[in-house]
Scaffold this motif. Structure first.
Motif, PDB file in Angstrom:
ATOM      1  N   ASP A 140       5.269  -3.971 -15.066  1.00  0.00           N
ATOM      2  CA  ASP A 140       3.938  -3.578 -14.602  1.00  0.00           C
ATOM      3  C   ASP A 140       4.097  -2.489 -13.538  1.00  0.00           C
ATOM      4  N   ARG A 141       4.117  -1.236 -13.970  1.00  0.00           N
ATOM      5  CA  ARG A 141       4.372  -0.131 -13.050  1.00  0.00           C
ATOM      6  C   ARG A 141       3.285   0.050 -11.991  1.00  0.00           C
ATOM      7  N   PRO A 142       1.993  -0.065 -12.342  1.00  0.00           N
ATOM      8  CA  PRO A 142       0.964   0.079 -11.304  1.00  0.00           C
ATOM      9  C   PRO A 142       1.118  -0.943 -10.186  1.00  0.00           C
ATOM     10  N   MET A 143       1.427  -2.191 -10.537  1.00  0.00           N
ATOM     11  CA  MET A 143       1.587  -3.211  -9.510  1.00  0.00           C
ATOM     12  C   MET A 143       2.895  -3.035  -8.730  1.00  0.00           C
ATOM     13  N   ARG A 144       3.907  -2.506  -9.396  1.00  0.00           N
ATOM     14  CA  ARG A 144       5.153  -2.237  -8.671  1.00  0.00           C
ATOM     15  C   ARG A 144       4.916  -1.182  -7.590  1.00  0.00           C
ATOM     16  N   ALA A 145       4.206  -0.126  -7.950  1.00  0.00           N
ATOM     17  CA  ALA A 145       3.898   0.924  -6.979  1.00  0.00           C
ATOM     18  C   ALA A 145       2.977   0.386  -5.874  1.00  0.00           C
ATOM     19  N   TYR A 146       2.022  -0.422  -6.270  1.00  0.00           N
ATOM     20  CA  TYR A 146       1.060  -0.998  -5.321  1.00  0.00           C
ATOM     21  C   TYR A 146       1.778  -1.820  -4.247  1.00  0.00           C
ATOM     22  N   PHE A 147       2.638  -2.740  -4.666  1.00  0.00           N
ATOM     23  CA  PHE A 147       3.306  -3.601  -3.697  1.00  0.00           C
ATOM     24  C   PHE A 147       4.488  -2.907  -3.015  1.00  0.00           C
ATOM     25  N   THR A 148       5.006  -1.841  -3.617  1.00  0.00           N
ATOM     26  CA  THR A 148       6.050  -1.059  -2.937  1.00  0.00           C
ATOM     27  C   THR A 148       5.487  -0.429  -1.670  1.00  0.00           C
ATOM     28  N   ARG A 149       4.302   0.151  -1.763  1.00  0.00           N
ATOM     29  CA  ARG A 149       3.680   0.755  -0.575  1.00  0.00           C
ATOM     30  C   ARG A 149       3.431  -0.291   0.498  1.00  0.00           C
ATOM     31  N   ARG A 150       3.006  -1.449   0.096  1.00  0.00           N
ATOM     32  CA  ARG A 150       2.726  -2.501   1.066  1.00  0.00           C
ATOM     33  C   ARG A 150       4.008  -3.083   1.657  1.00  0.00           C
ATOM     34  N   GLN A 162       6.753  -1.398   2.164  1.00  0.00           N
ATOM     35  CA  GLN A 162       7.238  -0.398   3.105  1.00  0.00           C
ATOM     36  C   GLN A 162       6.457  -0.457   4.421  1.00  0.00           C
ATOM     37  N   ALA A 163       5.142  -0.583   4.316  1.00  0.00           N
ATOM     38  CA  ALA A 163       4.324  -0.679   5.523  1.00  0.00           C
ATOM     39  C   ALA A 163       4.648  -1.944   6.313  1.00  0.00           C
ATOM     40  N   ALA A 164       4.786  -3.069   5.604  1.00  0.00           N
ATOM     41  CA  ALA A 164       5.087  -4.332   6.281  1.00  0.00           C
ATOM     42  C   ALA A 164       6.469  -4.294   6.931  1.00  0.00           C
ATOM     43  N   ALA A 165       7.439  -3.626   6.290  1.00  0.00           N
ATOM     44  CA  ALA A 165       8.778  -3.516   6.856  1.00  0.00           C
ATOM     45  C   ALA A 165       8.744  -2.758   8.181  1.00  0.00           C
ATOM     46  N   VAL A 166       7.967  -1.686   8.227  1.00  0.00           N
ATOM     47  CA  VAL A 166       7.862  -0.897   9.459  1.00  0.00           C
ATOM     48  C   VAL A 166       7.190  -1.718  10.563  1.00  0.00           C
ATOM     49  N   VAL A 167       6.118  -2.422  10.221  1.00  0.00           N
ATOM     50  CA  VAL A 167       5.406  -3.235  11.216  1.00  0.00           C
ATOM     51  C   VAL A 167       6.294  -4.364  11.716  1.00  0.00           C
TER      52      VAL A 167
END
Length: 352
Positions: free
Chosen positions: A189-199, A201-206
């Motif tokens: 599921d590429r759309p969901m992979r991209a969706y949760f990849t962005r999240r 990355q953001a959560a890792a930074v926070v």
């Protein structure tokens, strides 16, 4: 010696609950932030299908930790349960409400009721790790006395305790997002992979920023613990940072394979870094150590035997559970796996 072994067993149980149960709690964050009913349909379906067969099983480790702590170190257990009773009760309420919201959302037919149940699940998923974090922060700063005669609001509302609470919530969201990236990758599921990849990355930074902030705050609130974190526990602290950077690198390269293991290793390094830094003290600022606050030797030996039995009995059961879930042979519904496949395709179309 037996007390040290039991202390290690307790820390191992905390680690398992953090890397397994923590991801379940973090899923509630992404459920909350998924958006409207239509826009959030695809991520919510992936979350539901990923955690439904396994989420209740992960609470085994919380029960295991409580029983070990109570039996092996009753004095320290009493002090913690008394001094920070309020956040512990709030965390427990979050667990109960979260389960109720998650279960009833699937059974309710009216949209407003589904939304209410979903909101209960999502907010409770944040409530529990936050208040658990404040308890750990209270312990780390030496705010819990060995006598623990009464509840204390100040013990768990210090800057360090609150920062630790936010760190716990962020770490849960980070783990959940990374795990869901892997789940979407496995399903193609590429759309969901991209969706949760962005999240992720953001959560890792926070989570990384909160980790540094909590470490800096410890330099003033608990200098002794800070010195040990930057001393004998420094390799584990560095390992946690390397794991976080490694996950970010894998996600940025579009190669999430292995990211889940590295993310779990990073969180485990944080837990063990805290344990190594605090060893052999159970409650910083007191004389409660593993050796002096432990139960009789025979009781500690019995707990070690029980732990070995649990590894032999429960370990294979968990492996089978996650193996079946990884192959998508389990279903949270009553109508079998075929009925779960059908909405998943529709959800992908809706999210595209």
């Amino acid at each position: 010696m037996a007390a040290d072994v039991v202390g290690g067993i307790l820390l191992a149980g905390i680690t398992l609950y953090a890397v397994l149960g923590g991801a379940d709690f973090g899923a509630g964050l992404w459920d909350l932030l998924a958006g409207t009913t239509r826009r959030g349909r695809a991520p919510r379906e992936l979350i539901d299908e990923s955690i439904t067969p396994v989420w209740e099983a992960n609470h085994v480790w919380l029960i295991f930790d409580l029983v070990i702590f109570w039996t092996a170190f009753p004095g320290a257990f009493t002090a913690v349960m008394t001094t920070v009773a309020l956040p512990l009760w709030l965390a427990l309420a979050g667990i109960v409400l979260r389960g109720a919201g998650f279960a009833f959302r699937k059974e309710l037919s009216r949209l407003p009721a589904q939304r209410a149940a979903g909101a209960t699940f999502a907010f409770s998923s944040l409530l529990t790790p936050f208040f658990m974090g404040t308890v750990i922060g209270a312990i780390a700063t030496g705010s819990i006395r060995a006598t623990g005669g009464h509840a204390s609001l100040a013990a768990w509302t210090s800057p360090t305790a609150l920062l630790t609470g936010f760190l716990f919530a962020a770490a849960c969201g980070y783990l959940a997002a990374v795990y869901l990236v892997g789940e979407a990758e496995r399903r193609g599921d590429r759309p969901m992979r991209a969706y949760f990849t962005r999240r992720a990355q953001a959560a890792a930074v926070v989570a990384g920023a909160l980790s540094l902030a909590a470490l800096a705050e410890l330099s003033t609130s608990s200098p002794a613990l800070y010195a040990r974190l930057t001393g004998r526990a420094l390799p584990l602290v560095v390992l946690a940072g390397i794991c976080g950077l490694g996950v970010l690198a894998l996600l940025a390269a579009g190669r999430p394979r292995g990211a889940r293991v590295i993310a779990a290793l990073g969180v485990a390094a944080v837990v063990w870094g805290w344990g190594v830094a605090q060893y052999p003290v159970l409650l910083p600022g007191t004389t409660a150590t593993l050796a002096h606050a432990g139960a009789p030797h025979a009781t500690l030996v019995a707990l070690i035997v029980v732990f070995i039995a649990a590894v032999l009995l429960v370990g294979p059961s968990f492996w089978l559970l996650f193996a079946l879930q990884g192959r998508r042979l389990l279903s949270g519904g009553d109508d079998g796996s075929e009925s779960r496949e059908k909405p998943a395709g529709g959800a992908q179309d809706a999210g595209a």
